[in-house]
Design a protein around this motif. Structure first.
Motif, PDB file in Angstrom:
ATOM      1  N   GLY A 346      56.797  -2.779  52.197  1.00 38.38           N
ATOM      2  CA  GLY A 346      56.199  -1.893  53.195  1.00 38.38           C
ATOM      3  C   GLY A 346      56.254  -0.434  52.801  1.00 38.38           C
ATOM      4  N   PRO A 347      55.383   0.369  53.417  1.00 43.35           N
ATOM      5  CA  PRO A 347      55.250   1.775  53.011  1.00 43.35           C
ATOM      6  C   PRO A 347      56.486   2.625  53.280  1.00 43.35           C
ATOM      7  N   ALA A 348      57.143   2.417  54.413  1.00 39.89           N
ATOM      8  CA  ALA A 348      58.294   3.281  54.730  1.00 39.89           C
ATOM      9  C   ALA A 348      59.430   3.036  53.745  1.00 39.89           C
ATOM     10  N   ALA A 349      59.720   1.759  53.470  1.00 38.65           N
ATOM     11  CA  ALA A 349      60.826   1.446  52.559  1.00 38.65           C
ATOM     12  C   ALA A 349      60.509   1.943  51.147  1.00 38.65           C
ATOM     13  N   LEU A 350      59.266   1.779  50.709  1.00 36.06           N
ATOM     14  CA  LEU A 350      58.932   2.212  49.346  1.00 36.06           C
ATOM     15  C   LEU A 350      58.922   3.736  49.239  1.00 36.06           C
ATOM     16  N   ALA A 351      58.514   4.405  50.319  1.00 32.28           N
ATOM     17  CA  ALA A 351      58.613   5.875  50.300  1.00 32.28           C
ATOM     18  C   ALA A 351      60.076   6.292  50.194  1.00 32.28           C
ATOM     19  N   LYS A 352      60.943   5.552  50.874  1.00 35.03           N
ATOM     20  CA  LYS A 352      62.386   5.845  50.769  1.00 35.03           C
ATOM     21  C   LYS A 352      62.867   5.586  49.339  1.00 35.03           C
ATOM     22  N   GLY A 353      62.353   4.504  48.728  1.00 38.15           N
ATOM     23  CA  GLY A 353      62.725   4.215  47.345  1.00 38.15           C
ATOM     24  C   GLY A 353      62.326   5.349  46.415  1.00 38.15           C
ATOM     25  N   MET A 354      61.112   5.879  46.607  1.00 42.48           N
ATOM     26  CA  MET A 354      60.649   6.986  45.760  1.00 42.48           C
ATOM     27  C   MET A 354      61.502   8.230  45.972  1.00 42.48           C
ATOM     28  N   ARG A 355      62.009   8.391  47.190  1.00 43.21           N
ATOM     29  CA  ARG A 355      62.848   9.560  47.470  1.00 43.21           C
ATOM     30  C   ARG A 355      64.088   9.573  46.553  1.00 43.21           C
ATOM     31  N   PHE A 356      64.564   8.366  46.162  1.00 39.13           N
ATOM     32  CA  PHE A 356      65.742   8.314  45.291  1.00 39.13           C
ATOM     33  C   PHE A 356      65.369   8.176  43.816  1.00 39.13           C
TER      34      PHE A 356
END
Ligand code: SF4
Ligand code: SF4
Ligand code: FES
Length: 535
Positions: A346-356
């Motif tokens: 999902g988009p929210a989790a992957l955006a969080k992944g990119m944040r790290f």
């Protein structure tokens, strides 16, 4: 006459053995501190403490051990104080309240003898206090929850009766205008499975948001309406819901234009998450995917470095947008891929992944990229861009997924079919200036899969949907696409950083256009800051 004079020889022997046993018992075991003072243990303690003569052949008086006991207590207290007490004894300062203590007590900052100043006022001044009621008067939806709401079930969304209706302070300010707002809300009871679209109408100040209107409905008309809210100012991410089928933050959505147009919007819970009651969804699937991203920094060492690590602004720009996420779930609600595959990260989790992954301090980026390239990972995104469109904070989760893809290929994490597909796009564009579709399947899925799909490919070719593989179709100005490819490689603009730089360049061009500078002007060139707007 001593008592021992009347004792027989065997009795003396027995007492000697008992005394030796008692001394052995009192000896501390090796390697551990004695828990009690061994000198105070013995069969004749009671007699000695009373200063009576010991029972035995010597008939001597007991030794006074009060001094030894006092010395032992003093030593133990001193050692414990040094090890346990972190601060000096507060002394007289302890009698002062906490705030003035630092100013007037022993830990003051002034030199000894410097005249004291008046203590800092702990309360607000009289004039300042008079400002407060005015500032808070009539604030939107100020429902006095504590003490006014009846205590009910511990369930977070339990509102079982109309008796929870409370007085509302959402009143128009003097001189302000009001609007009539109508909503249709999907009501849902998970216990009975009943669903109903109910219409509500309220009169409200013209500045109200959707959340304010829901508050008014709940306070004045139907206390059983369930929805989430907290901050009321687009920070906490609690109030995500759908308006006319598109996810919004209720506290960000102004109702004035909608009400004036006469439109009656339909309010429903967010999509792709199980509904608990009315507008409340179960966020557990959302949070479990966020947790799967390991949303914490892995700096690659156990002990902090001696010197602090400075992260440049340019490095932080890579994750600037991703760091804005407030976990509202609006993007998840609208994700097409999640609708067909609920296991998609999902988009929210992957955006969080990119944040790290994009954080310069994190050293686990390759391990993370391997995780995100797994099944249900980044390559399952259909690139519909609905998440970008619905995100209320400008995180642009689809762009974050694109950055993860670019970074994966740059770091050599390209085992997934999606990564191979993307790589072939680049190779094809570089070599011919076109996408060579007939080679796409064998290069992406492998030769065996391509042979299995020969019949389908021939059907496409017969209808002119794909060009014949030979001779390869080469664009007239293929050198331009090759130059572009080489430029990206030479300048190190592949990976996530290249996408970020592209975003910034587009932003500058838009800014230049708004300032009245045509993008075809020679000033607007890649990597060159266009002229800024006047004034
Ligand atoms: S772009 Fe991808 S992640 Fe975003 S909504 Fe569409 S399928 Fe979901
Ligand atoms: S990416 Fe945007 S829409 Fe998605 S959870 Fe974060 S803030 Fe909400
Ligand atoms: S109530 Fe916090 S974001 Fe809307």
């Amino acid at each position: 006459m001593g008592a021992g004079e009347h004792d027989g020889g065997s009795a003396v022997f027995d007492r000697g053995r008992l005394r030796a046993r008692a001394q052995r018992a009192a000896r501390p075991s090796r390697g551990r501190a004695a828990l009690v003072d061994p000198r105070r243990i013995g069969l004749d303690d009671a007699r000695e403490l009373r200063r009576l003569p010991a029972r035995g052949p010597d008939a001597e008086a007991g030794r006074d051990r009060r001094n030894a006991a006092r010395a032992l207590r003093a030593r133990r207290r001193g050692r414990q104080g040094a090890g346990v007490q972190q601060r000096p004894d507060a002394g007289a300062r302890a009698r002062l309240p906490a705030r003035p203590r630092g100013q007037h007590g022993r830990l003051r900052h002034r030199a000894q003898g410097e005249p004291r100043r008046p203590r800092t006022a702990v309360r607000l001044s009289g004039p300042r206090r008079r400002e407060l009621p005015t500032a808070y008067a009539g604030h939107a939806g100020g429902r006095p929850a504590a003490g006014r709401l009846e205590t009910r079930d511990p369930d977070e969304v339990a509102t079982p009766g109309k008796d929870v209706l409370v007085h509302s302070e959402l009143a128009p300010a003097p001189g302000s205008t009001t609007i009539d707002v109508a909503l249709k809300i999907w009501r849902y009871d998970a216990e009975t499975g009943e669903k109903e679209l109910k219409r509500y109408e309220v009169e409200a100040p013209d500045w109200v948001t959707l959340l304010d209107v829901l508050d008014l409905i709940k306070d004045k008309q139907d206390g059983t309406l369930a929805y989430r809210k907290s901050c009321r100012m687009m920070i906490c991410g609690s109030c995500g819901m759908r308006m006319d089928g598109a996810a919004v933050l209720a506290c960000k959505t102004r109702m004035y234009d909608i009400a004036k147009s006469g439109h009656v919007p339909v309010i429903s819970p967010m999509g792709n998450l199980p509904v608990r009651k009315d507008l409340v969804v179960d966020m557990d699937p959302f949070w479990s995917k966020i947790r799967a991203m390991k949303p914490w920094l892995d700096p690659g060492y156990e002990e902090p470095a001696e010197k602090e690590r400075i992260v440049s602004q340019q490095q932080m720009n890579v994750i600037h947008k991703e760091a804005l996420c407030i976990m509202c779930g609006c993007c998840v609600s609208e994700c097409n891929s999640m609708e067909s595959d609920p296991e998609f990260f999902g988009p929210a989790a992957l955006a969080k992944g990119m944040r790290f992954v994009g954080d310069a301090r994190d050293q686990a980026d390759v391990a993370r990229l391997n995780d995100y390239n797994a099944e249900h990972g980044i390559w399952d995104c259909t690139r519909c861009y609905f998440c970008n469109e619905r995100c209320p904070k400008g995180v642009d989760p689809r762009d974050a997924i694109a950055k993860l893809g670019a970074e994966s290929i740059k770091q050599g994490v390209d085992h997934d079919m999606g990564a191979k597909h993307a790589k072939w796009f680049v190779t094809s564009a570089k070599t011919t200036g076109w996408l060579r579709e007939t080679e796409l399947v064998p290069k992406t899925q492998g030769v065996v899969s391509a042979i299995k799909q020969t019949k389908f490919a021939l059907g496409l070719a017969r209808r002119g949907k794909v060009p014949p593989p030979v001779p390869p179709h080469v664009a007239a100005r293929v050198d331009e696409s090759r130059k572009l490819y080489n430029l990206v490689k030479e300048q190190g603009r592949d990976g996530a950083l290249g996408i970020v730089q592209g975003e910034h360049a587009l932003g500058r061009i838009e800014f230049a256009e708004q300032a009245g500078v045509k993008t075809s002007d020679p000033e607007v060139r890649p990597g060159v800051e266009p002229p800024h707007a006047e004034g």
